[in-house]
Structure formats: structure tokens, C-alpha cells
Design a protein around this motif. Structure first.
Motif, PDB file in Angstrom:
ATOM      1  N   VAL A  19       0.848  -1.195   0.000  1.00  0.00           N
ATOM      2  CA  VAL A  19       0.000   0.000   0.000  1.00  0.00           C
ATOM      3  C   VAL A  19       0.887   1.251   0.000  1.00  0.00           C
ATOM      4  O   VAL A  19       0.630   2.201  -0.736  1.00  0.00           O
ATOM      5  CB  VAL A  19      -0.957   0.000   1.216  1.00  0.00           C
ATOM      6  N   PHE A  20       1.934   1.233   0.781  1.00  0.00           N
ATOM      7  CA  PHE A  20       2.857   2.360   0.844  1.00  0.00           C
ATOM      8  C   PHE A  20       3.426   2.689  -0.538  1.00  0.00           C
ATOM      9  O   PHE A  20       3.431   3.837  -0.954  1.00  0.00           O
ATOM     10  CB  PHE A  20       3.994   2.039   1.829  1.00  0.00           C
ATOM     11  N   TRP A  21       3.871   1.675  -1.254  1.00  0.00           N
ATOM     12  CA  TRP A  21       4.474   1.934  -2.574  1.00  0.00           C
ATOM     13  C   TRP A  21       3.440   2.504  -3.538  1.00  0.00           C
ATOM     14  O   TRP A  21       3.769   3.329  -4.391  1.00  0.00           O
ATOM     15  CB  TRP A  21       5.104   0.672  -3.159  1.00  0.00           C
ATOM     16  N   GLU A  22       2.201   2.085  -3.410  1.00  0.00           N
ATOM     17  CA  GLU A  22       1.134   2.588  -4.294  1.00  0.00           C
ATOM     18  C   GLU A  22       0.663   3.993  -3.907  1.00  0.00           C
ATOM     19  O   GLU A  22       0.154   4.723  -4.746  1.00  0.00           O
ATOM     20  CB  GLU A  22      -0.077   1.652  -4.252  1.00  0.00           C
ATOM     21  N   LEU A  77      -7.038   9.055  -1.955  1.00  0.00           N
ATOM     22  CA  LEU A  77      -7.943   8.130  -1.274  1.00  0.00           C
ATOM     23  C   LEU A  77      -8.731   7.288  -2.279  1.00  0.00           C
ATOM     24  O   LEU A  77      -8.925   6.089  -2.068  1.00  0.00           O
ATOM     25  CB  LEU A  77      -8.896   8.895  -0.356  1.00  0.00           C
ATOM     26  N   ALA A  78      -9.171   7.910  -3.350  1.00  0.00           N
ATOM     27  CA  ALA A  78      -9.917   7.171  -4.372  1.00  0.00           C
ATOM     28  C   ALA A  78      -9.057   6.071  -4.979  1.00  0.00           C
ATOM     29  O   ALA A  78      -9.515   4.935  -5.183  1.00  0.00           O
ATOM     30  CB  ALA A  78     -10.417   8.120  -5.455  1.00  0.00           C
ATOM     31  N   LYS A  79      -7.816   6.392  -5.266  1.00  0.00           N
ATOM     32  CA  LYS A  79      -6.886   5.401  -5.828  1.00  0.00           C
ATOM     33  C   LYS A  79      -6.685   4.239  -4.855  1.00  0.00           C
ATOM     34  O   LYS A  79      -6.741   3.072  -5.241  1.00  0.00           O
ATOM     35  CB  LYS A  79      -5.551   6.076  -6.137  1.00  0.00           C
ATOM     36  N   LEU A  80      -6.457   4.563  -3.587  1.00  0.00           N
ATOM     37  CA  LEU A  80      -6.238   3.513  -2.597  1.00  0.00           C
ATOM     38  C   LEU A  80      -7.493   2.670  -2.375  1.00  0.00           C
ATOM     39  O   LEU A  80      -7.409   1.448  -2.252  1.00  0.00           O
ATOM     40  CB  LEU A  80      -5.767   4.126  -1.281  1.00  0.00           C
ATOM     41  N   ARG A  81      -8.647   3.313  -2.336  1.00  0.00           N
ATOM     42  CA  ARG A  81      -9.889   2.556  -2.143  1.00  0.00           C
ATOM     43  C   ARG A  81     -10.151   1.631  -3.319  1.00  0.00           C
ATOM     44  O   ARG A  81     -10.615   0.501  -3.149  1.00  0.00           O
ATOM     45  CB  ARG A  81     -11.064   3.510  -1.944  1.00  0.00           C
ATOM     46  N   ALA A  82      -9.868   2.094  -4.526  1.00  0.00           N
ATOM     47  CA  ALA A  82     -10.084   1.263  -5.713  1.00  0.00           C
ATOM     48  C   ALA A  82      -9.153   0.056  -5.722  1.00  0.00           C
ATOM     49  O   ALA A  82      -9.563  -1.049  -6.057  1.00  0.00           O
ATOM     50  CB  ALA A  82      -9.874   2.097  -6.979  1.00  0.00           C
ATOM     51  N   LYS A  83      -7.921   0.268  -5.349  1.00  0.00           N
ATOM     52  CA  LYS A  83      -6.923  -0.804  -5.423  1.00  0.00           C
ATOM     53  C   LYS A  83      -6.920  -1.712  -4.196  1.00  0.00           C
ATOM     54  O   LYS A  83      -6.608  -2.887  -4.289  1.00  0.00           O
ATOM     55  CB  LYS A  83      -5.546  -0.208  -5.638  1.00  0.00           C
ATOM     56  N   ALA A 104      -9.554  -1.966  -1.644  1.00  0.00           N
ATOM     57  CA  ALA A 104     -10.840  -2.076  -0.956  1.00  0.00           C
ATOM     58  C   ALA A 104     -10.904  -3.340  -0.093  1.00  0.00           C
ATOM     59  O   ALA A 104     -11.492  -3.333   0.979  1.00  0.00           O
ATOM     60  CB  ALA A 104     -11.979  -2.052  -1.962  1.00  0.00           C
ATOM     61  N   HIS A 105     -10.266  -4.400  -0.553  1.00  0.00           N
ATOM     62  CA  HIS A 105     -10.302  -5.674   0.171  1.00  0.00           C
ATOM     63  C   HIS A 105      -9.575  -5.597   1.525  1.00  0.00           C
ATOM     64  O   HIS A 105      -9.776  -6.459   2.384  1.00  0.00           O
ATOM     65  CB  HIS A 105      -9.699  -6.786  -0.683  1.00  0.00           C
ATOM     66  N   LEU A 106      -8.757  -4.580   1.718  1.00  0.00           N
ATOM     67  CA  LEU A 106      -8.040  -4.435   3.002  1.00  0.00           C
ATOM     68  C   LEU A 106      -8.756  -3.504   3.970  1.00  0.00           C
ATOM     69  O   LEU A 106      -8.365  -3.414   5.125  1.00  0.00           O
ATOM     70  CB  LEU A 106      -6.626  -3.903   2.756  1.00  0.00           C
ATOM     71  N   LEU A 107      -9.764  -2.786   3.482  1.00  0.00           N
ATOM     72  CA  LEU A 107     -10.452  -1.832   4.356  1.00  0.00           C
ATOM     73  C   LEU A 107     -11.435  -2.524   5.280  1.00  0.00           C
ATOM     74  O   LEU A 107     -12.025  -3.503   4.968  1.00  0.00           O
ATOM     75  CB  LEU A 107     -11.178  -0.783   3.507  1.00  0.00           C
TER      76      LEU A 107
END
Length: 141
Positions: A39-42, A130-136, A138-141
Motif C-alpha cells: 500500500v505504501f508503494w502505491e 484516497l480514491a486510488k487507494l480505495r479502488a486498489k 478495498a479488500h483491506l479496508l
């Protein structure tokens, strides 16, 4: 950094050796350190030295501060893999170092985005990330 107990304003000067970081507390039974590193790298551009986007200075450098040898090895291994895969056209410049002289931010920085979402910087910079992280992830949230 090398300045003991710096204020936010001192860190912003770029003269304290500190960088702005997030201390991630996690349960390894639920999520691995490697997933957190992914997640950090992304979440940012690890090829930008001494800046992230329009934020410039040593306090904005890309860094992973590890707690033990296993975390250090995992971070270095992931950098090697990303470099081999040529994920970015420029080399990764992320600092990998032991966590030392860490200081918690002043209380007014805690939950900053949640408390200041109406500020122009928060409106312009944070929602796309946030949108980018949620899209990529979501399974970790």
C-alpha cells in the motif's frame, strides 16, 4: 531526525533532519507487513527525493522506518523486486532506516484531514489519493 522534540514548524523548516511519517500499528495476524508496504508503494511516488508532489523539503522524503531486522529485510527485498520489475522509470530513492528519535505530532495534526477536509490543500490533494487507494485496496479496508 537529530533535533530532540521538534515542533511542526521546526520540522517544516527542513533543518531538523526529521520527515513527516505515519506510525502504522497493525495486527500481523490480520494483515502482513508486506501488504502494508505494498500500500505504501502505491500511495506515493518513491522515486521523488526530498519531495512528494508540490511538497518539497527533506521532511517530505520517501522513507520506511523499520522496527526490527525482519521489517528491514522485507522493505529492502520489496525495493529490489520493484526495481527489477521496473515499476517506475526512475530509480526508487526511498530511505530505509531504523526508527529512531520518533515524535508524535502535535494534537492539532491528529485526524487532520477529517477535521479540515474543507481546506483547499485537503480538497485538491487528498481525495484523488484516497480514491486510488480505495479502488486498489478495498479488500483491506
Amino acid at each position: 531526525g537529530f533535533t530532540p522534540n521538534p515542533t511542526y514548524e521546526e520540522v517544516c523548516s527542513g533543518l531538523t533532519g526529521h520527515t513527516e511519517v505515519v506510525l502504522v500499528v497493525f495486527d500481523p495476524a490480520r494483515v502482513s507487513y508486506e501488504k502494508i508496504l505494498g500500500v505504501f508503494w502505491e500511495a506515493h511516488d518513491p522515486t521523488q527525493g526530498m519531495r512528494q508532489g508540490n511538497d518539497r523539503g527533506t521532511q517530505y522524503r520517501s522513507a520506511v522506518f523499520y522496527h526490527d531486522a525482519a521489517q528491514e529485510q522485507a522493505a529492502r527485498q520489496m525495493v529490489a523486486e520493484l526495481e527489477q520489475e521496473r515499476v517506475w522509470s526512475d530509480p526508487i530513492v526511498t530511505e530505509i532506516a531504523p526508527l529512531e528519535n520518533y515524535h508524535e505530532a502535535e494534537k492539532y495534526h491528529h485526524n487532520y484531514y477529517a477535521l479540515h477536509a474543507d481546506q483547499p490543500y485537503c480538497q485538491a490533494v487528498i481525495p484523488p489519493k484516497l480514491a486510488k487507494l480505495r479502488a486498489k485496496f478495498a479488500h483491506l479496508l
